[in-house]
Design a protein around this motif. Structure first.
Motif, PDB file in Angstrom:
ATOM      1  N   ILE A  56       6.426  54.326  77.365  1.00 34.18           N
ATOM      2  CA  ILE A  56       5.937  52.880  78.165  1.00 34.18           C
ATOM      3  C   ILE A  56       6.809  51.843  77.703  1.00 34.18           C
ATOM      4  O   ILE A  56       7.526  51.757  78.423  1.00 34.18           O
ATOM      5  N   GLY A  57       7.668  52.979  76.839  1.00 41.25           N
ATOM      6  CA  GLY A  57       8.922  51.859  75.734  1.00 41.25           C
ATOM      7  C   GLY A  57      10.054  52.063  76.793  1.00 41.25           C
ATOM      8  O   GLY A  57      10.860  50.599  76.104  1.00 41.25           O
ATOM      9  N   ASN A  58       9.740  52.904  77.410  1.00 42.49           N
ATOM     10  CA  ASN A  58      11.048  53.443  78.151  1.00 42.49           C
ATOM     11  C   ASN A  58      10.906  52.724  79.963  1.00 42.49           C
ATOM     12  O   ASN A  58      12.049  52.176  80.490  1.00 42.49           O
ATOM     13  N   HIS A  59       9.533  51.119  80.006  1.00 43.62           N
ATOM     14  CA  HIS A  59       9.377  51.157  81.452  1.00 43.62           C
ATOM     15  C   HIS A  59      10.183  50.265  81.218  1.00 43.62           C
ATOM     16  O   HIS A  59      10.386  49.361  80.638  1.00 43.62           O
ATOM     17  N   GLU A  60      10.461  50.011  82.423  1.00 45.51           N
ATOM     18  CA  GLU A  60      11.467  49.233  83.078  1.00 45.51           C
ATOM     19  C   GLU A  60      11.159  47.413  82.796  1.00 45.51           C
ATOM     20  O   GLU A  60      12.456  46.713  82.264  1.00 45.51           O
ATOM     21  N   VAL A  61       9.515  47.563  82.940  1.00 44.28           N
ATOM     22  CA  VAL A  61       9.914  45.740  82.623  1.00 44.28           C
ATOM     23  C   VAL A  61       9.204  45.275  81.056  1.00 44.28           C
ATOM     24  O   VAL A  61       9.676  44.632  80.724  1.00 44.28           O
ATOM     25  N   VAL A  62       9.495  46.389  80.094  1.00 42.27           N
ATOM     26  CA  VAL A  62       9.527  46.237  78.199  1.00 42.27           C
ATOM     27  C   VAL A  62      10.194  46.692  77.779  1.00 42.27           C
ATOM     28  O   VAL A  62       9.867  46.582  76.624  1.00 42.27           O
ATOM     29  N   ARG A  63      11.164  47.909  78.046  1.00 43.65           N
ATOM     30  CA  ARG A  63      12.335  48.606  77.420  1.00 43.65           C
ATOM     31  C   ARG A  63      13.128  47.434  76.147  1.00 43.65           C
ATOM     32  O   ARG A  63      13.288  46.502  77.115  1.00 43.65           O
ATOM     33  N   GLY A  64      12.835  48.056  75.086  1.00 40.33           N
ATOM     34  CA  GLY A  64      13.460  47.789  74.425  1.00 40.33           C
ATOM     35  C   GLY A  64      12.305  46.496  73.550  1.00 40.33           C
ATOM     36  O   GLY A  64      12.783  46.232  72.282  1.00 40.33           O
ATOM     37  N   LEU A  65      11.566  46.165  73.690  1.00 40.25           N
ATOM     38  CA  LEU A  65      10.652  45.292  73.009  1.00 40.25           C
ATOM     39  C   LEU A  65       9.793  46.120  72.076  1.00 40.25           C
ATOM     40  O   LEU A  65       9.238  47.271  72.265  1.00 40.25           O
ATOM     41  N   PRO A  66       9.285  45.232  70.774  1.00 36.98           N
ATOM     42  CA  PRO A  66       9.043  46.165  69.776  1.00 36.98           C
ATOM     43  C   PRO A  66       7.007  46.609  70.111  1.00 36.98           C
ATOM     44  O   PRO A  66       6.799  46.568  71.183  1.00 36.98           O
ATOM     45  N   ILE A  67       7.027  47.683  69.204  1.00 32.75           N
ATOM     46  CA  ILE A  67       5.692  48.298  69.678  1.00 32.75           C
ATOM     47  C   ILE A  67       4.492  48.791  68.304  1.00 32.75           C
ATOM     48  O   ILE A  67       4.889  48.483  67.305  1.00 32.75           O
ATOM     49  N   GLY A  68       3.306  48.093  69.056  1.00 33.74           N
ATOM     50  CA  GLY A  68       2.020  48.405  68.672  1.00 33.74           C
ATOM     51  C   GLY A  68       1.506  49.448  68.689  1.00 33.74           C
ATOM     52  O   GLY A  68       1.230  49.310  69.563  1.00 33.74           O
ATOM     53  N   LEU A  69       1.105  49.951  67.926  1.00 35.00           N
ATOM     54  CA  LEU A  69      -0.214  50.277  67.916  1.00 35.00           C
ATOM     55  C   LEU A  69      -2.196  49.541  67.424  1.00 35.00           C
ATOM     56  O   LEU A  69      -2.258  49.355  66.919  1.00 35.00           O
ATOM     57  N   PHE A  70      -3.243  50.608  68.232  1.00 33.06           N
ATOM     58  CA  PHE A  70      -4.151  49.746  67.926  1.00 33.06           C
ATOM     59  C   PHE A  70      -4.869  51.100  68.519  1.00 33.06           C
ATOM     60  O   PHE A  70      -5.169  51.712  69.400  1.00 33.06           O
ATOM     61  N   GLY A  71      -5.772  51.115  67.087  1.00 35.85           N
ATOM     62  CA  GLY A  71      -6.560  53.177  67.412  1.00 35.85           C
ATOM     63  C   GLY A  71      -7.710  52.419  67.421  1.00 35.85           C
ATOM     64  O   GLY A  71      -8.258  51.450  66.528  1.00 35.85           O
ATOM     65  N   ALA A  72      -8.748  52.118  68.648  1.00 39.97           N
ATOM     66  CA  ALA A  72     -10.442  51.962  68.358  1.00 39.97           C
ATOM     67  C   ALA A  72     -11.207  53.504  67.919  1.00 39.97           C
ATOM     68  O   ALA A  72     -11.433  54.095  68.841  1.00 39.97           O
ATOM     69  N   SER A  73     -11.286  53.402  66.825  1.00 38.85           N
ATOM     70  CA  SER A  73     -12.316  54.891  66.976  1.00 38.85           C
ATOM     71  C   SER A  73     -11.937  56.095  66.230  1.00 38.85           C
ATOM     72  O   SER A  73     -11.998  56.979  66.171  1.00 38.85           O
ATOM     73  N   THR A  74      -9.547  55.074  66.837  1.00 37.55           N
ATOM     74  CA  THR A  74      -8.759  56.563  66.326  1.00 37.55           C
ATOM     75  C   THR A  74      -7.945  56.297  65.439  1.00 37.55           C
ATOM     76  O   THR A  74      -6.802  56.672  65.691  1.00 37.55           O
ATOM     77  N   GLY A  75      -8.819  55.289  64.758  1.00 41.90           N
ATOM     78  CA  GLY A  75      -7.018  55.258  63.593  1.00 41.90           C
ATOM     79  C   GLY A  75      -6.496  56.059  63.229  1.00 41.90           C
ATOM     80  O   GLY A  75      -5.459  55.877  62.513  1.00 41.90           O
TER      81      GLY A  75
END
Length: 193
Positions: free
Chosen positions: A71-90
């Protein structure tokens, strides 16, 4: 704009939706546990605001890391900061954040950080641990993990909530806590679920 995506992780195609607003500020990868899916009303509600294989933490963490890369390399969002949300899978989100240093923030909701093994001490991304106030065993596990996290962290207790945090108003509390956290870390509400 919503773009359906399939992420190849160790030969398994994982389907997801990449939701991109008009002016994205970051990417949020949303990992959910067994018993729920990207179509779950609870997960959809949180993912909409944020725009486990049961306890198979290494496998799920591998999938999250793969999603971060693809996803980080997908052309529409490339280079944007990344966060993670773990729902029941922290634990999977924490394990992935320990391995993937590009992750800028993590939110663990109702997670079992004890299942992240030694990864907790390797996480560098700021992390709140959100737990239902009536989920006493998991609350204690999160308190122990918070003491081991090197990254900035805090425990957020949703008063009166059970393990699934499905009581009236509880989901709104989780959504507000997560959104506020990601905003403070400058990771916006673009999400792949």
């Amino acid at each position: 704009m919503t773009v359906p995506v399939v992420i190849d992780s160790a030969g398994v195609g994982l389907s997801g939706d990449l939701v991109v607003p008009g002016d994205p500020r970051g990417i949020m990868v949303f990992a959910h546990g067994s018993g729920s899916s990207r179509h779950s009303g609870r997960n959809r509600a949180v993912a909409g605001v944020l725009q486990e294989n049961r306890f198979a933490i290494p496998l799920l963490a591998d999938r999250v890391v793969t999603a971060v890369h693809e996803i980080g390399n997908h052309e529409v969002v490339r280079g944007l900061p990344i966060g993670l949300f773990g729902a029941s899978t922290g634990a999977a989100a924490l394990t992935a954040a320990a391995r993937e240093k590009s992750v800028r923030a993590v939110v663990s909701r109702g997670g079992r950080p004890d299942l992240a093994s030694g990864a907790v001490t390797e996480v560098r991304a700021p992390t709140p641990l959100i737990v239902g106030g009536l989920d006493h065993p998991v609350l204690e596990l999160n308190r122990l993990a918070a003491g081991r996290l090197v990254a900035p962290n805090r425990i957020e207790v949703v008063a009166g909530a059970t393990p699934l945090i499905e009581e009236p108003g509880a989901l709104a509390d989780v959504t507000r806590l997560a959104t506020d956290w990601f905003d403070r870390q400058d990771v916006s509400s673009d999400v792949i679920t």
